[in-house]
Design a protein around this motif. Structure first.
Motif, PDB file in Angstrom:
ATOM      1  N   UNK A 136      25.925  43.131  52.986  1.00 58.57           N
ATOM      2  CA  UNK A 136      27.271  42.742  53.407  1.00 58.57           C
ATOM      3  C   UNK A 136      27.288  42.236  54.844  1.00 58.57           C
ATOM      4  N   UNK A 137      26.539  42.891  55.729  1.00 59.06           N
ATOM      5  CA  UNK A 137      26.477  42.440  57.123  1.00 59.06           C
ATOM      6  C   UNK A 137      25.844  41.053  57.220  1.00 59.06           C
ATOM      7  N   UNK A 138      24.779  40.828  56.455  1.00 53.44           N
ATOM      8  CA  UNK A 138      24.157  39.505  56.455  1.00 53.44           C
ATOM      9  C   UNK A 138      25.116  38.452  55.902  1.00 53.44           C
ATOM     10  N   UNK A 139      25.919  38.848  54.922  1.00 57.70           N
ATOM     11  CA  UNK A 139      26.904  37.911  54.390  1.00 57.70           C
ATOM     12  C   UNK A 139      28.000  37.570  55.386  1.00 57.70           C
ATOM     13  N   UNK A 140      28.223  38.455  56.360  1.00 61.55           N
ATOM     14  CA  UNK A 140      29.261  38.233  57.380  1.00 61.55           C
ATOM     15  C   UNK A 140      28.703  37.636  58.669  1.00 61.55           C
ATOM     16  N   UNK A 141      27.424  37.261  58.681  1.00 60.13           N
ATOM     17  CA  UNK A 141      26.802  36.886  59.952  1.00 60.13           C
ATOM     18  C   UNK A 141      27.398  35.625  60.566  1.00 60.13           C
ATOM     19  N   UNK A 142      27.901  34.695  59.766  1.00 60.28           N
ATOM     20  CA  UNK A 142      28.527  33.508  60.371  1.00 60.28           C
ATOM     21  C   UNK A 142      29.868  33.868  61.001  1.00 60.28           C
ATOM     22  N   UNK A 177      40.592  36.733  60.812  1.00 63.53           N
ATOM     23  CA  UNK A 177      41.413  37.921  61.063  1.00 63.53           C
ATOM     24  C   UNK A 177      40.540  38.918  61.810  1.00 63.53           C
ATOM     25  N   UNK A 178      40.658  38.914  63.116  1.00 58.90           N
ATOM     26  CA  UNK A 178      39.684  39.577  63.980  1.00 58.90           C
ATOM     27  C   UNK A 178      39.633  41.084  63.773  1.00 58.90           C
ATOM     28  N   UNK A 179      40.762  41.766  63.855  1.00 56.24           N
ATOM     29  CA  UNK A 179      40.757  43.229  63.811  1.00 56.24           C
ATOM     30  C   UNK A 179      40.278  43.789  62.467  1.00 56.24           C
ATOM     31  N   UNK A 180      40.803  43.312  61.330  1.00 59.13           N
ATOM     32  CA  UNK A 180      40.266  43.823  60.046  1.00 59.13           C
ATOM     33  C   UNK A 180      38.768  43.560  59.892  1.00 59.13           C
ATOM     34  N   UNK A 181      38.327  42.376  60.335  1.00 56.16           N
ATOM     35  CA  UNK A 181      36.907  42.056  60.242  1.00 56.16           C
ATOM     36  C   UNK A 181      36.078  42.990  61.116  1.00 56.16           C
ATOM     37  N   UNK A 182      36.546  43.236  62.333  1.00 55.93           N
ATOM     38  CA  UNK A 182      35.799  44.101  63.239  1.00 55.93           C
ATOM     39  C   UNK A 182      35.701  45.531  62.666  1.00 55.93           C
ATOM     40  N   UNK A 183      36.784  46.045  62.119  1.00 58.39           N
ATOM     41  CA  UNK A 183      36.746  47.395  61.557  1.00 58.39           C
ATOM     42  C   UNK A 183      35.838  47.463  60.337  1.00 58.39           C
ATOM     43  N   UNK A 184      35.850  46.434  59.507  1.00 58.75           N
ATOM     44  CA  UNK A 184      34.941  46.406  58.355  1.00 58.75           C
ATOM     45  C   UNK A 184      33.488  46.449  58.820  1.00 58.75           C
TER      46      UNK A 184
END
Length: 344
Positions: free
Chosen positions: A217-223, A241-248
């Protein structure tokens, strides 16, 4: 200050070379130990079910490779890869090359959760859950303290991590003081030093799920982490969406680190120094830097573990070796960062 997202070398070539080296060293590590097995013989043992060798595999050889060493090697690979990937992710999310799972308090929080689980005689699953809960709590505390004091201040973020790490370190000491000196205390101390000596297939199955799923999942979010690394305002302008993404991302990092801590104790500095090695090879673009960090982290901890179990007659805890190497590297990184800031 602009970021250079292009690497100095061909990232696919670097990743391919590192993966090949990792594969060769992993197979070689299966033959390293008090019962030495030649590299070619290890290959024969691994492939014996498909290609039976001329000299039959003995029960001792099969037991050493498949029961004793293979789960340990795989656990070292997963732990190193997870820690390095977590460190690269945190450095991108917080736009700070001086943070990592240990500096940000995740390891200390997870260590407290694991120590509490040992004191209360939790199961392996309970130890993992407790490590995850307190590892995430530590990260939330650091994030909250930095937001209250000075959200965009790099020094304040590091200091918040130091404060939270010190707090959970004190709690760990308190639990050790309260523990039974004959039973619980030795288990806590040995576990906190960090070691893979008790690796088995059960522990490997426990850590594989969180690390593999969280890592994918982290690799999928790398961009998207690339976008966070250029600043919140710019990321929002690009539709993130910065805050939800950061918490995830913080939850995924906590799960990966907690899984590692639950099975092998605190193994520090890997998540801090490995991402810097990756940047030196492929640049700061997280799309290639994070996979490179993953491979280097697995390679790094594999070599450290081989050294830990072969350097002396008794096994050296991993946490000691990684700290001895990581501490001077961290000082060097801090010095280079401060010099760069003066030059801006």
């Amino acid at each position: 200050m602009s970021r250079n997202l292009s690497g100095p070398r061909s990232p696919p070539l670097v990743i391919a070379v590192l993966a090949a080296i990792l594969l060769i060293l992993s197979v070689g590590s299966l033959g390293v130990g008090r019962y030495d097995i030649a590299f070619a013989r290890v290959v024969q043992i691994l492939l014996c079910a498909v290609f039976p060798p001329d000299v039959p595999v003995t029960p001792t050889e099969a037991n050493v490779v498949f029961t004793v060493r293979l789960p340990r090697i795989l656990l070292a690979l997963l732990s190193g890869a997870g820690l390095a990937l977590s460190g690269a992710t945190l450095q991108g999310v917080f736009r700070n090359p001086l943070v990592g799972p240990q500096v940000m308090g995740v390891s200390s929080g997870a260590a407290f959760g694991g120590t509490l689980a040992i004191l209360l005689s939790f199961s392996r699953a309970g130890l993992l859950a407790s490590s995850f809960a307190f590892g995430l709590s530590a990260l939330v505390l650091v994030y909250g303290l930095n937001g209250i004091v000075a959200r965009r201040n790099i020094l304040a973020l590091v200091l918040a991590g130091v404060v939270v790490s010190g707090f959970f370190g004190a709690l760990v000491s308190l639990l050790q003081y309260l523990a039974d000196a004959e039973d619980k205390l030795p288990a806590m101390v040995f576990w906190l030093l960090g070691s893979l000596s008790t690796a088995n297939w059960e522990k490997l199955s426990l850590v594989a799920g969180p690390v593999v799923i969280g890592g994918i999942l982290l690799l999928g979010l790398r961009w998207r982490i690339n976008l966070l690394s250029i600043g919140d305002e710019d990321a929002r302008a690009l539709g993130v969406r910065v805050e939800p993404l950061r918490w995830l991302i913080l939850i995924l990092v906590s799960a990966v680190v907690a899984a590692q801590v639950a099975v092998s104790g605190i193994v520090g500095w890997v998540g801090l120094i490995v991402p810097h090695m990756a940047r030196m090879l492929v640049g700061s673009d997280h799309r290639v830097m994070m996979p490179t960090s993953l491979i280097i982290g697995a390679l790094y901890l594999l070599v450290i573990d081989d050294l830990a179990r072969t350097a002396t007659g008794t096994e050296i805890p991993l946490g000691i070796l990684t700290a001895l190497i990581g501490t001077p590297v961290f000082v060097l990184v801090l010095w280079q960062t401060q010099r760069g800031n003066r030059g801006v």
